[in-house]
Design an enzyme around this catalytic site. Sequence first.
Site: not given
Ligand SMILES: Cc1cc2nc3c(=O)[nH]c(=O)nc-3n(C[C@H](O)[C@H](O)[C@H](O)COP(=O)(O)OP(=O)(O)OC[C@H]3O[C@@H](n4cnc5c(N)ncnc54)[C@H](O)[C@@H]3O)c2cc1C
Length: 458
Positions: A38, A41, A440
């Site tokens: 997951g 997020c 409303h």
């Molecule tokens: C504190 C905080 C609050 C946030 N709040 C919001 C919000 O309210 N609303 C919103 O839209 N966004 C929010 N975001 C941003 C949101 O979390 C990210 O934009 C979202 O998770 C999209 O991520 P992604 O799909 O790019 O990958 P991610 O969710 O970052 O997942 C990437 C996955 O890839 C895995 N991975 C990485 N490298 C490797 C590798 N070499 N081999 C195997 N696995 C690997 C990681 O372990 C991870 O599980 C927030 C972020 C933070 C930090």
Amino acid sequence: MVKHDAIIIGTGQAGPSLAGRLAGAGMDVAIIERKYFGGTCVNTGCIPTKTLVASAYAAHLARRAADYGVTIGGAIGVDMKAVKARKDAVSGKSKAGVESYLKSLRGCTVYEDHARFRSPREVAVGDKLLSADKVFINVGGRALVPKIEGLDRVHYLTNSSMMDVDFLPRHLIIIGGSYVGLEFAQIYRRFGSEVTIIELARGLIAREDEDVSEAVAAILKREGIGVRTGADCLSVTRQGEDISVRLRCAEGPDMIAGSHVLLAVGRRPNTDDLGLEKAGIAVNARGYIEVDDFLQTNVPGIWAVGDCNGRGAFTHTSYNDFEIVAANLLGGDQRRVTDRITAYNLYIDPPLGRAGMTESEVRASGRPALIATMPMERVGRAVEKGETQGFMKILVDAETKLILGASLLGVGCDEVIHTILDLMYAKAPYTVMQRAMHIHPTVSELLPTMLADLKPLQ
Ligand SMILES: Cc1cc2nc3c(=O)[nH]c(=O)nc-3n(C[C@H](O)[C@H](O)[C@H](O)COP(=O)(O)OP(=O)(O)OC[C@H]3O[C@@H](n4cnc5c(N)ncnc54)[C@H](O)[C@@H]3O)c2cc1C
């Protein structure tokens, strides 16, 4: 060597849905996760922080109970262990849901280890070598650790390690006054910590319009949060039990001592340990993978989706990346990244809902525009709820009558913004909403009223 039709690296906000679509289309899919199913997020981002926002709101409202004629006997306490347990339960359920979905998905093999390219078609996972003609990178990002003198000699927190906090920091110093920093600031202030935000730029959430930035700063200051903007020359040192941050600002003391420091100055992509050079995949100067409008990298057969491509930094942009890739590959529908409209929320209370251009961007574009603003004090629903902080602002193109953007800072505006967003996607003139009968009492009912009161942007 294990051959698959497609390899997905990372189980962020695009990978699992993509796995479902590809496997559903009959492909043999491999998906690789090195840590938490997951991704950000679910485990260290949106879900846990919004769960904390909810606990903080409950504490805030309880303290204001008398404003509503409600009596609570005794002081309001926050049980930090219970707050964390609630957060862990909500986020843990989501994580388990993603994991069990993938592990029970027919046609999908889950690998749990770090993935690294060996060549454009080969990915090593632990002691296994996988190959596929299609590879999708969804590796996300992590907290950026800035170069600050002394940082390597003190203990600091990031959004990830904040997830383990089950106690009340006495004084939380947050370096970074943008979305992540501000949410944590209000959360911990409402839990009872002293909180100080230190921001390098002249204002908080510097990307937003000045009036929005100032209104947000005022809301936070009203709750007793210290805000130090225009702060440069930072250095940190340990001082007994405390960490002291030295800074240079136009005003205020040049040293702040706190019990804990949280870094919230931005994100960096998880692309430095992926072996991208072995596959010849191009990245920009900040390490983000370069992609075209269809999210294809410079190497045919390899796509980058989610935060790692630098085209979005949100869960909804990552999920939208999945939809774009799936539509182009399987849906016979040519969808593009540039089709989407900027949209996001800042989840302080009251929330800021954003869609499209800011007022500064509209001004910079030089086009003739109309503007309407309304303070939340004039919104009946906000008055009834006793939550009248903030204001709403909508910008319209004077010639086409299309909505250019909106910044809605007020109670319920994290939902209300979608009314604007959908009208923008429909490419309908603002007059459609102006003539609509809204319900409303709601915050949304004031949008047609605002649109009837548009003035030329001076
Ligand atoms: C504190 C905080 C609050 C946030 N709040 C919001 C919000 O309210 N609303 C919103 O839209 N966004 C929010 N975001 C941003 C949101 O979390 C990210 O934009 C979202 O998770 C999209 O991520 P992604 O799909 O790019 O990958 P991610 O969710 O970052 O997942 C990437 C996955 O890839 C895995 N991975 C990485 N490298 C490797 C590798 N070499 N081999 C195997 N696995 C690997 C990681 O372990 C991870 O599980 C927030 C972020 C933070 C930090």
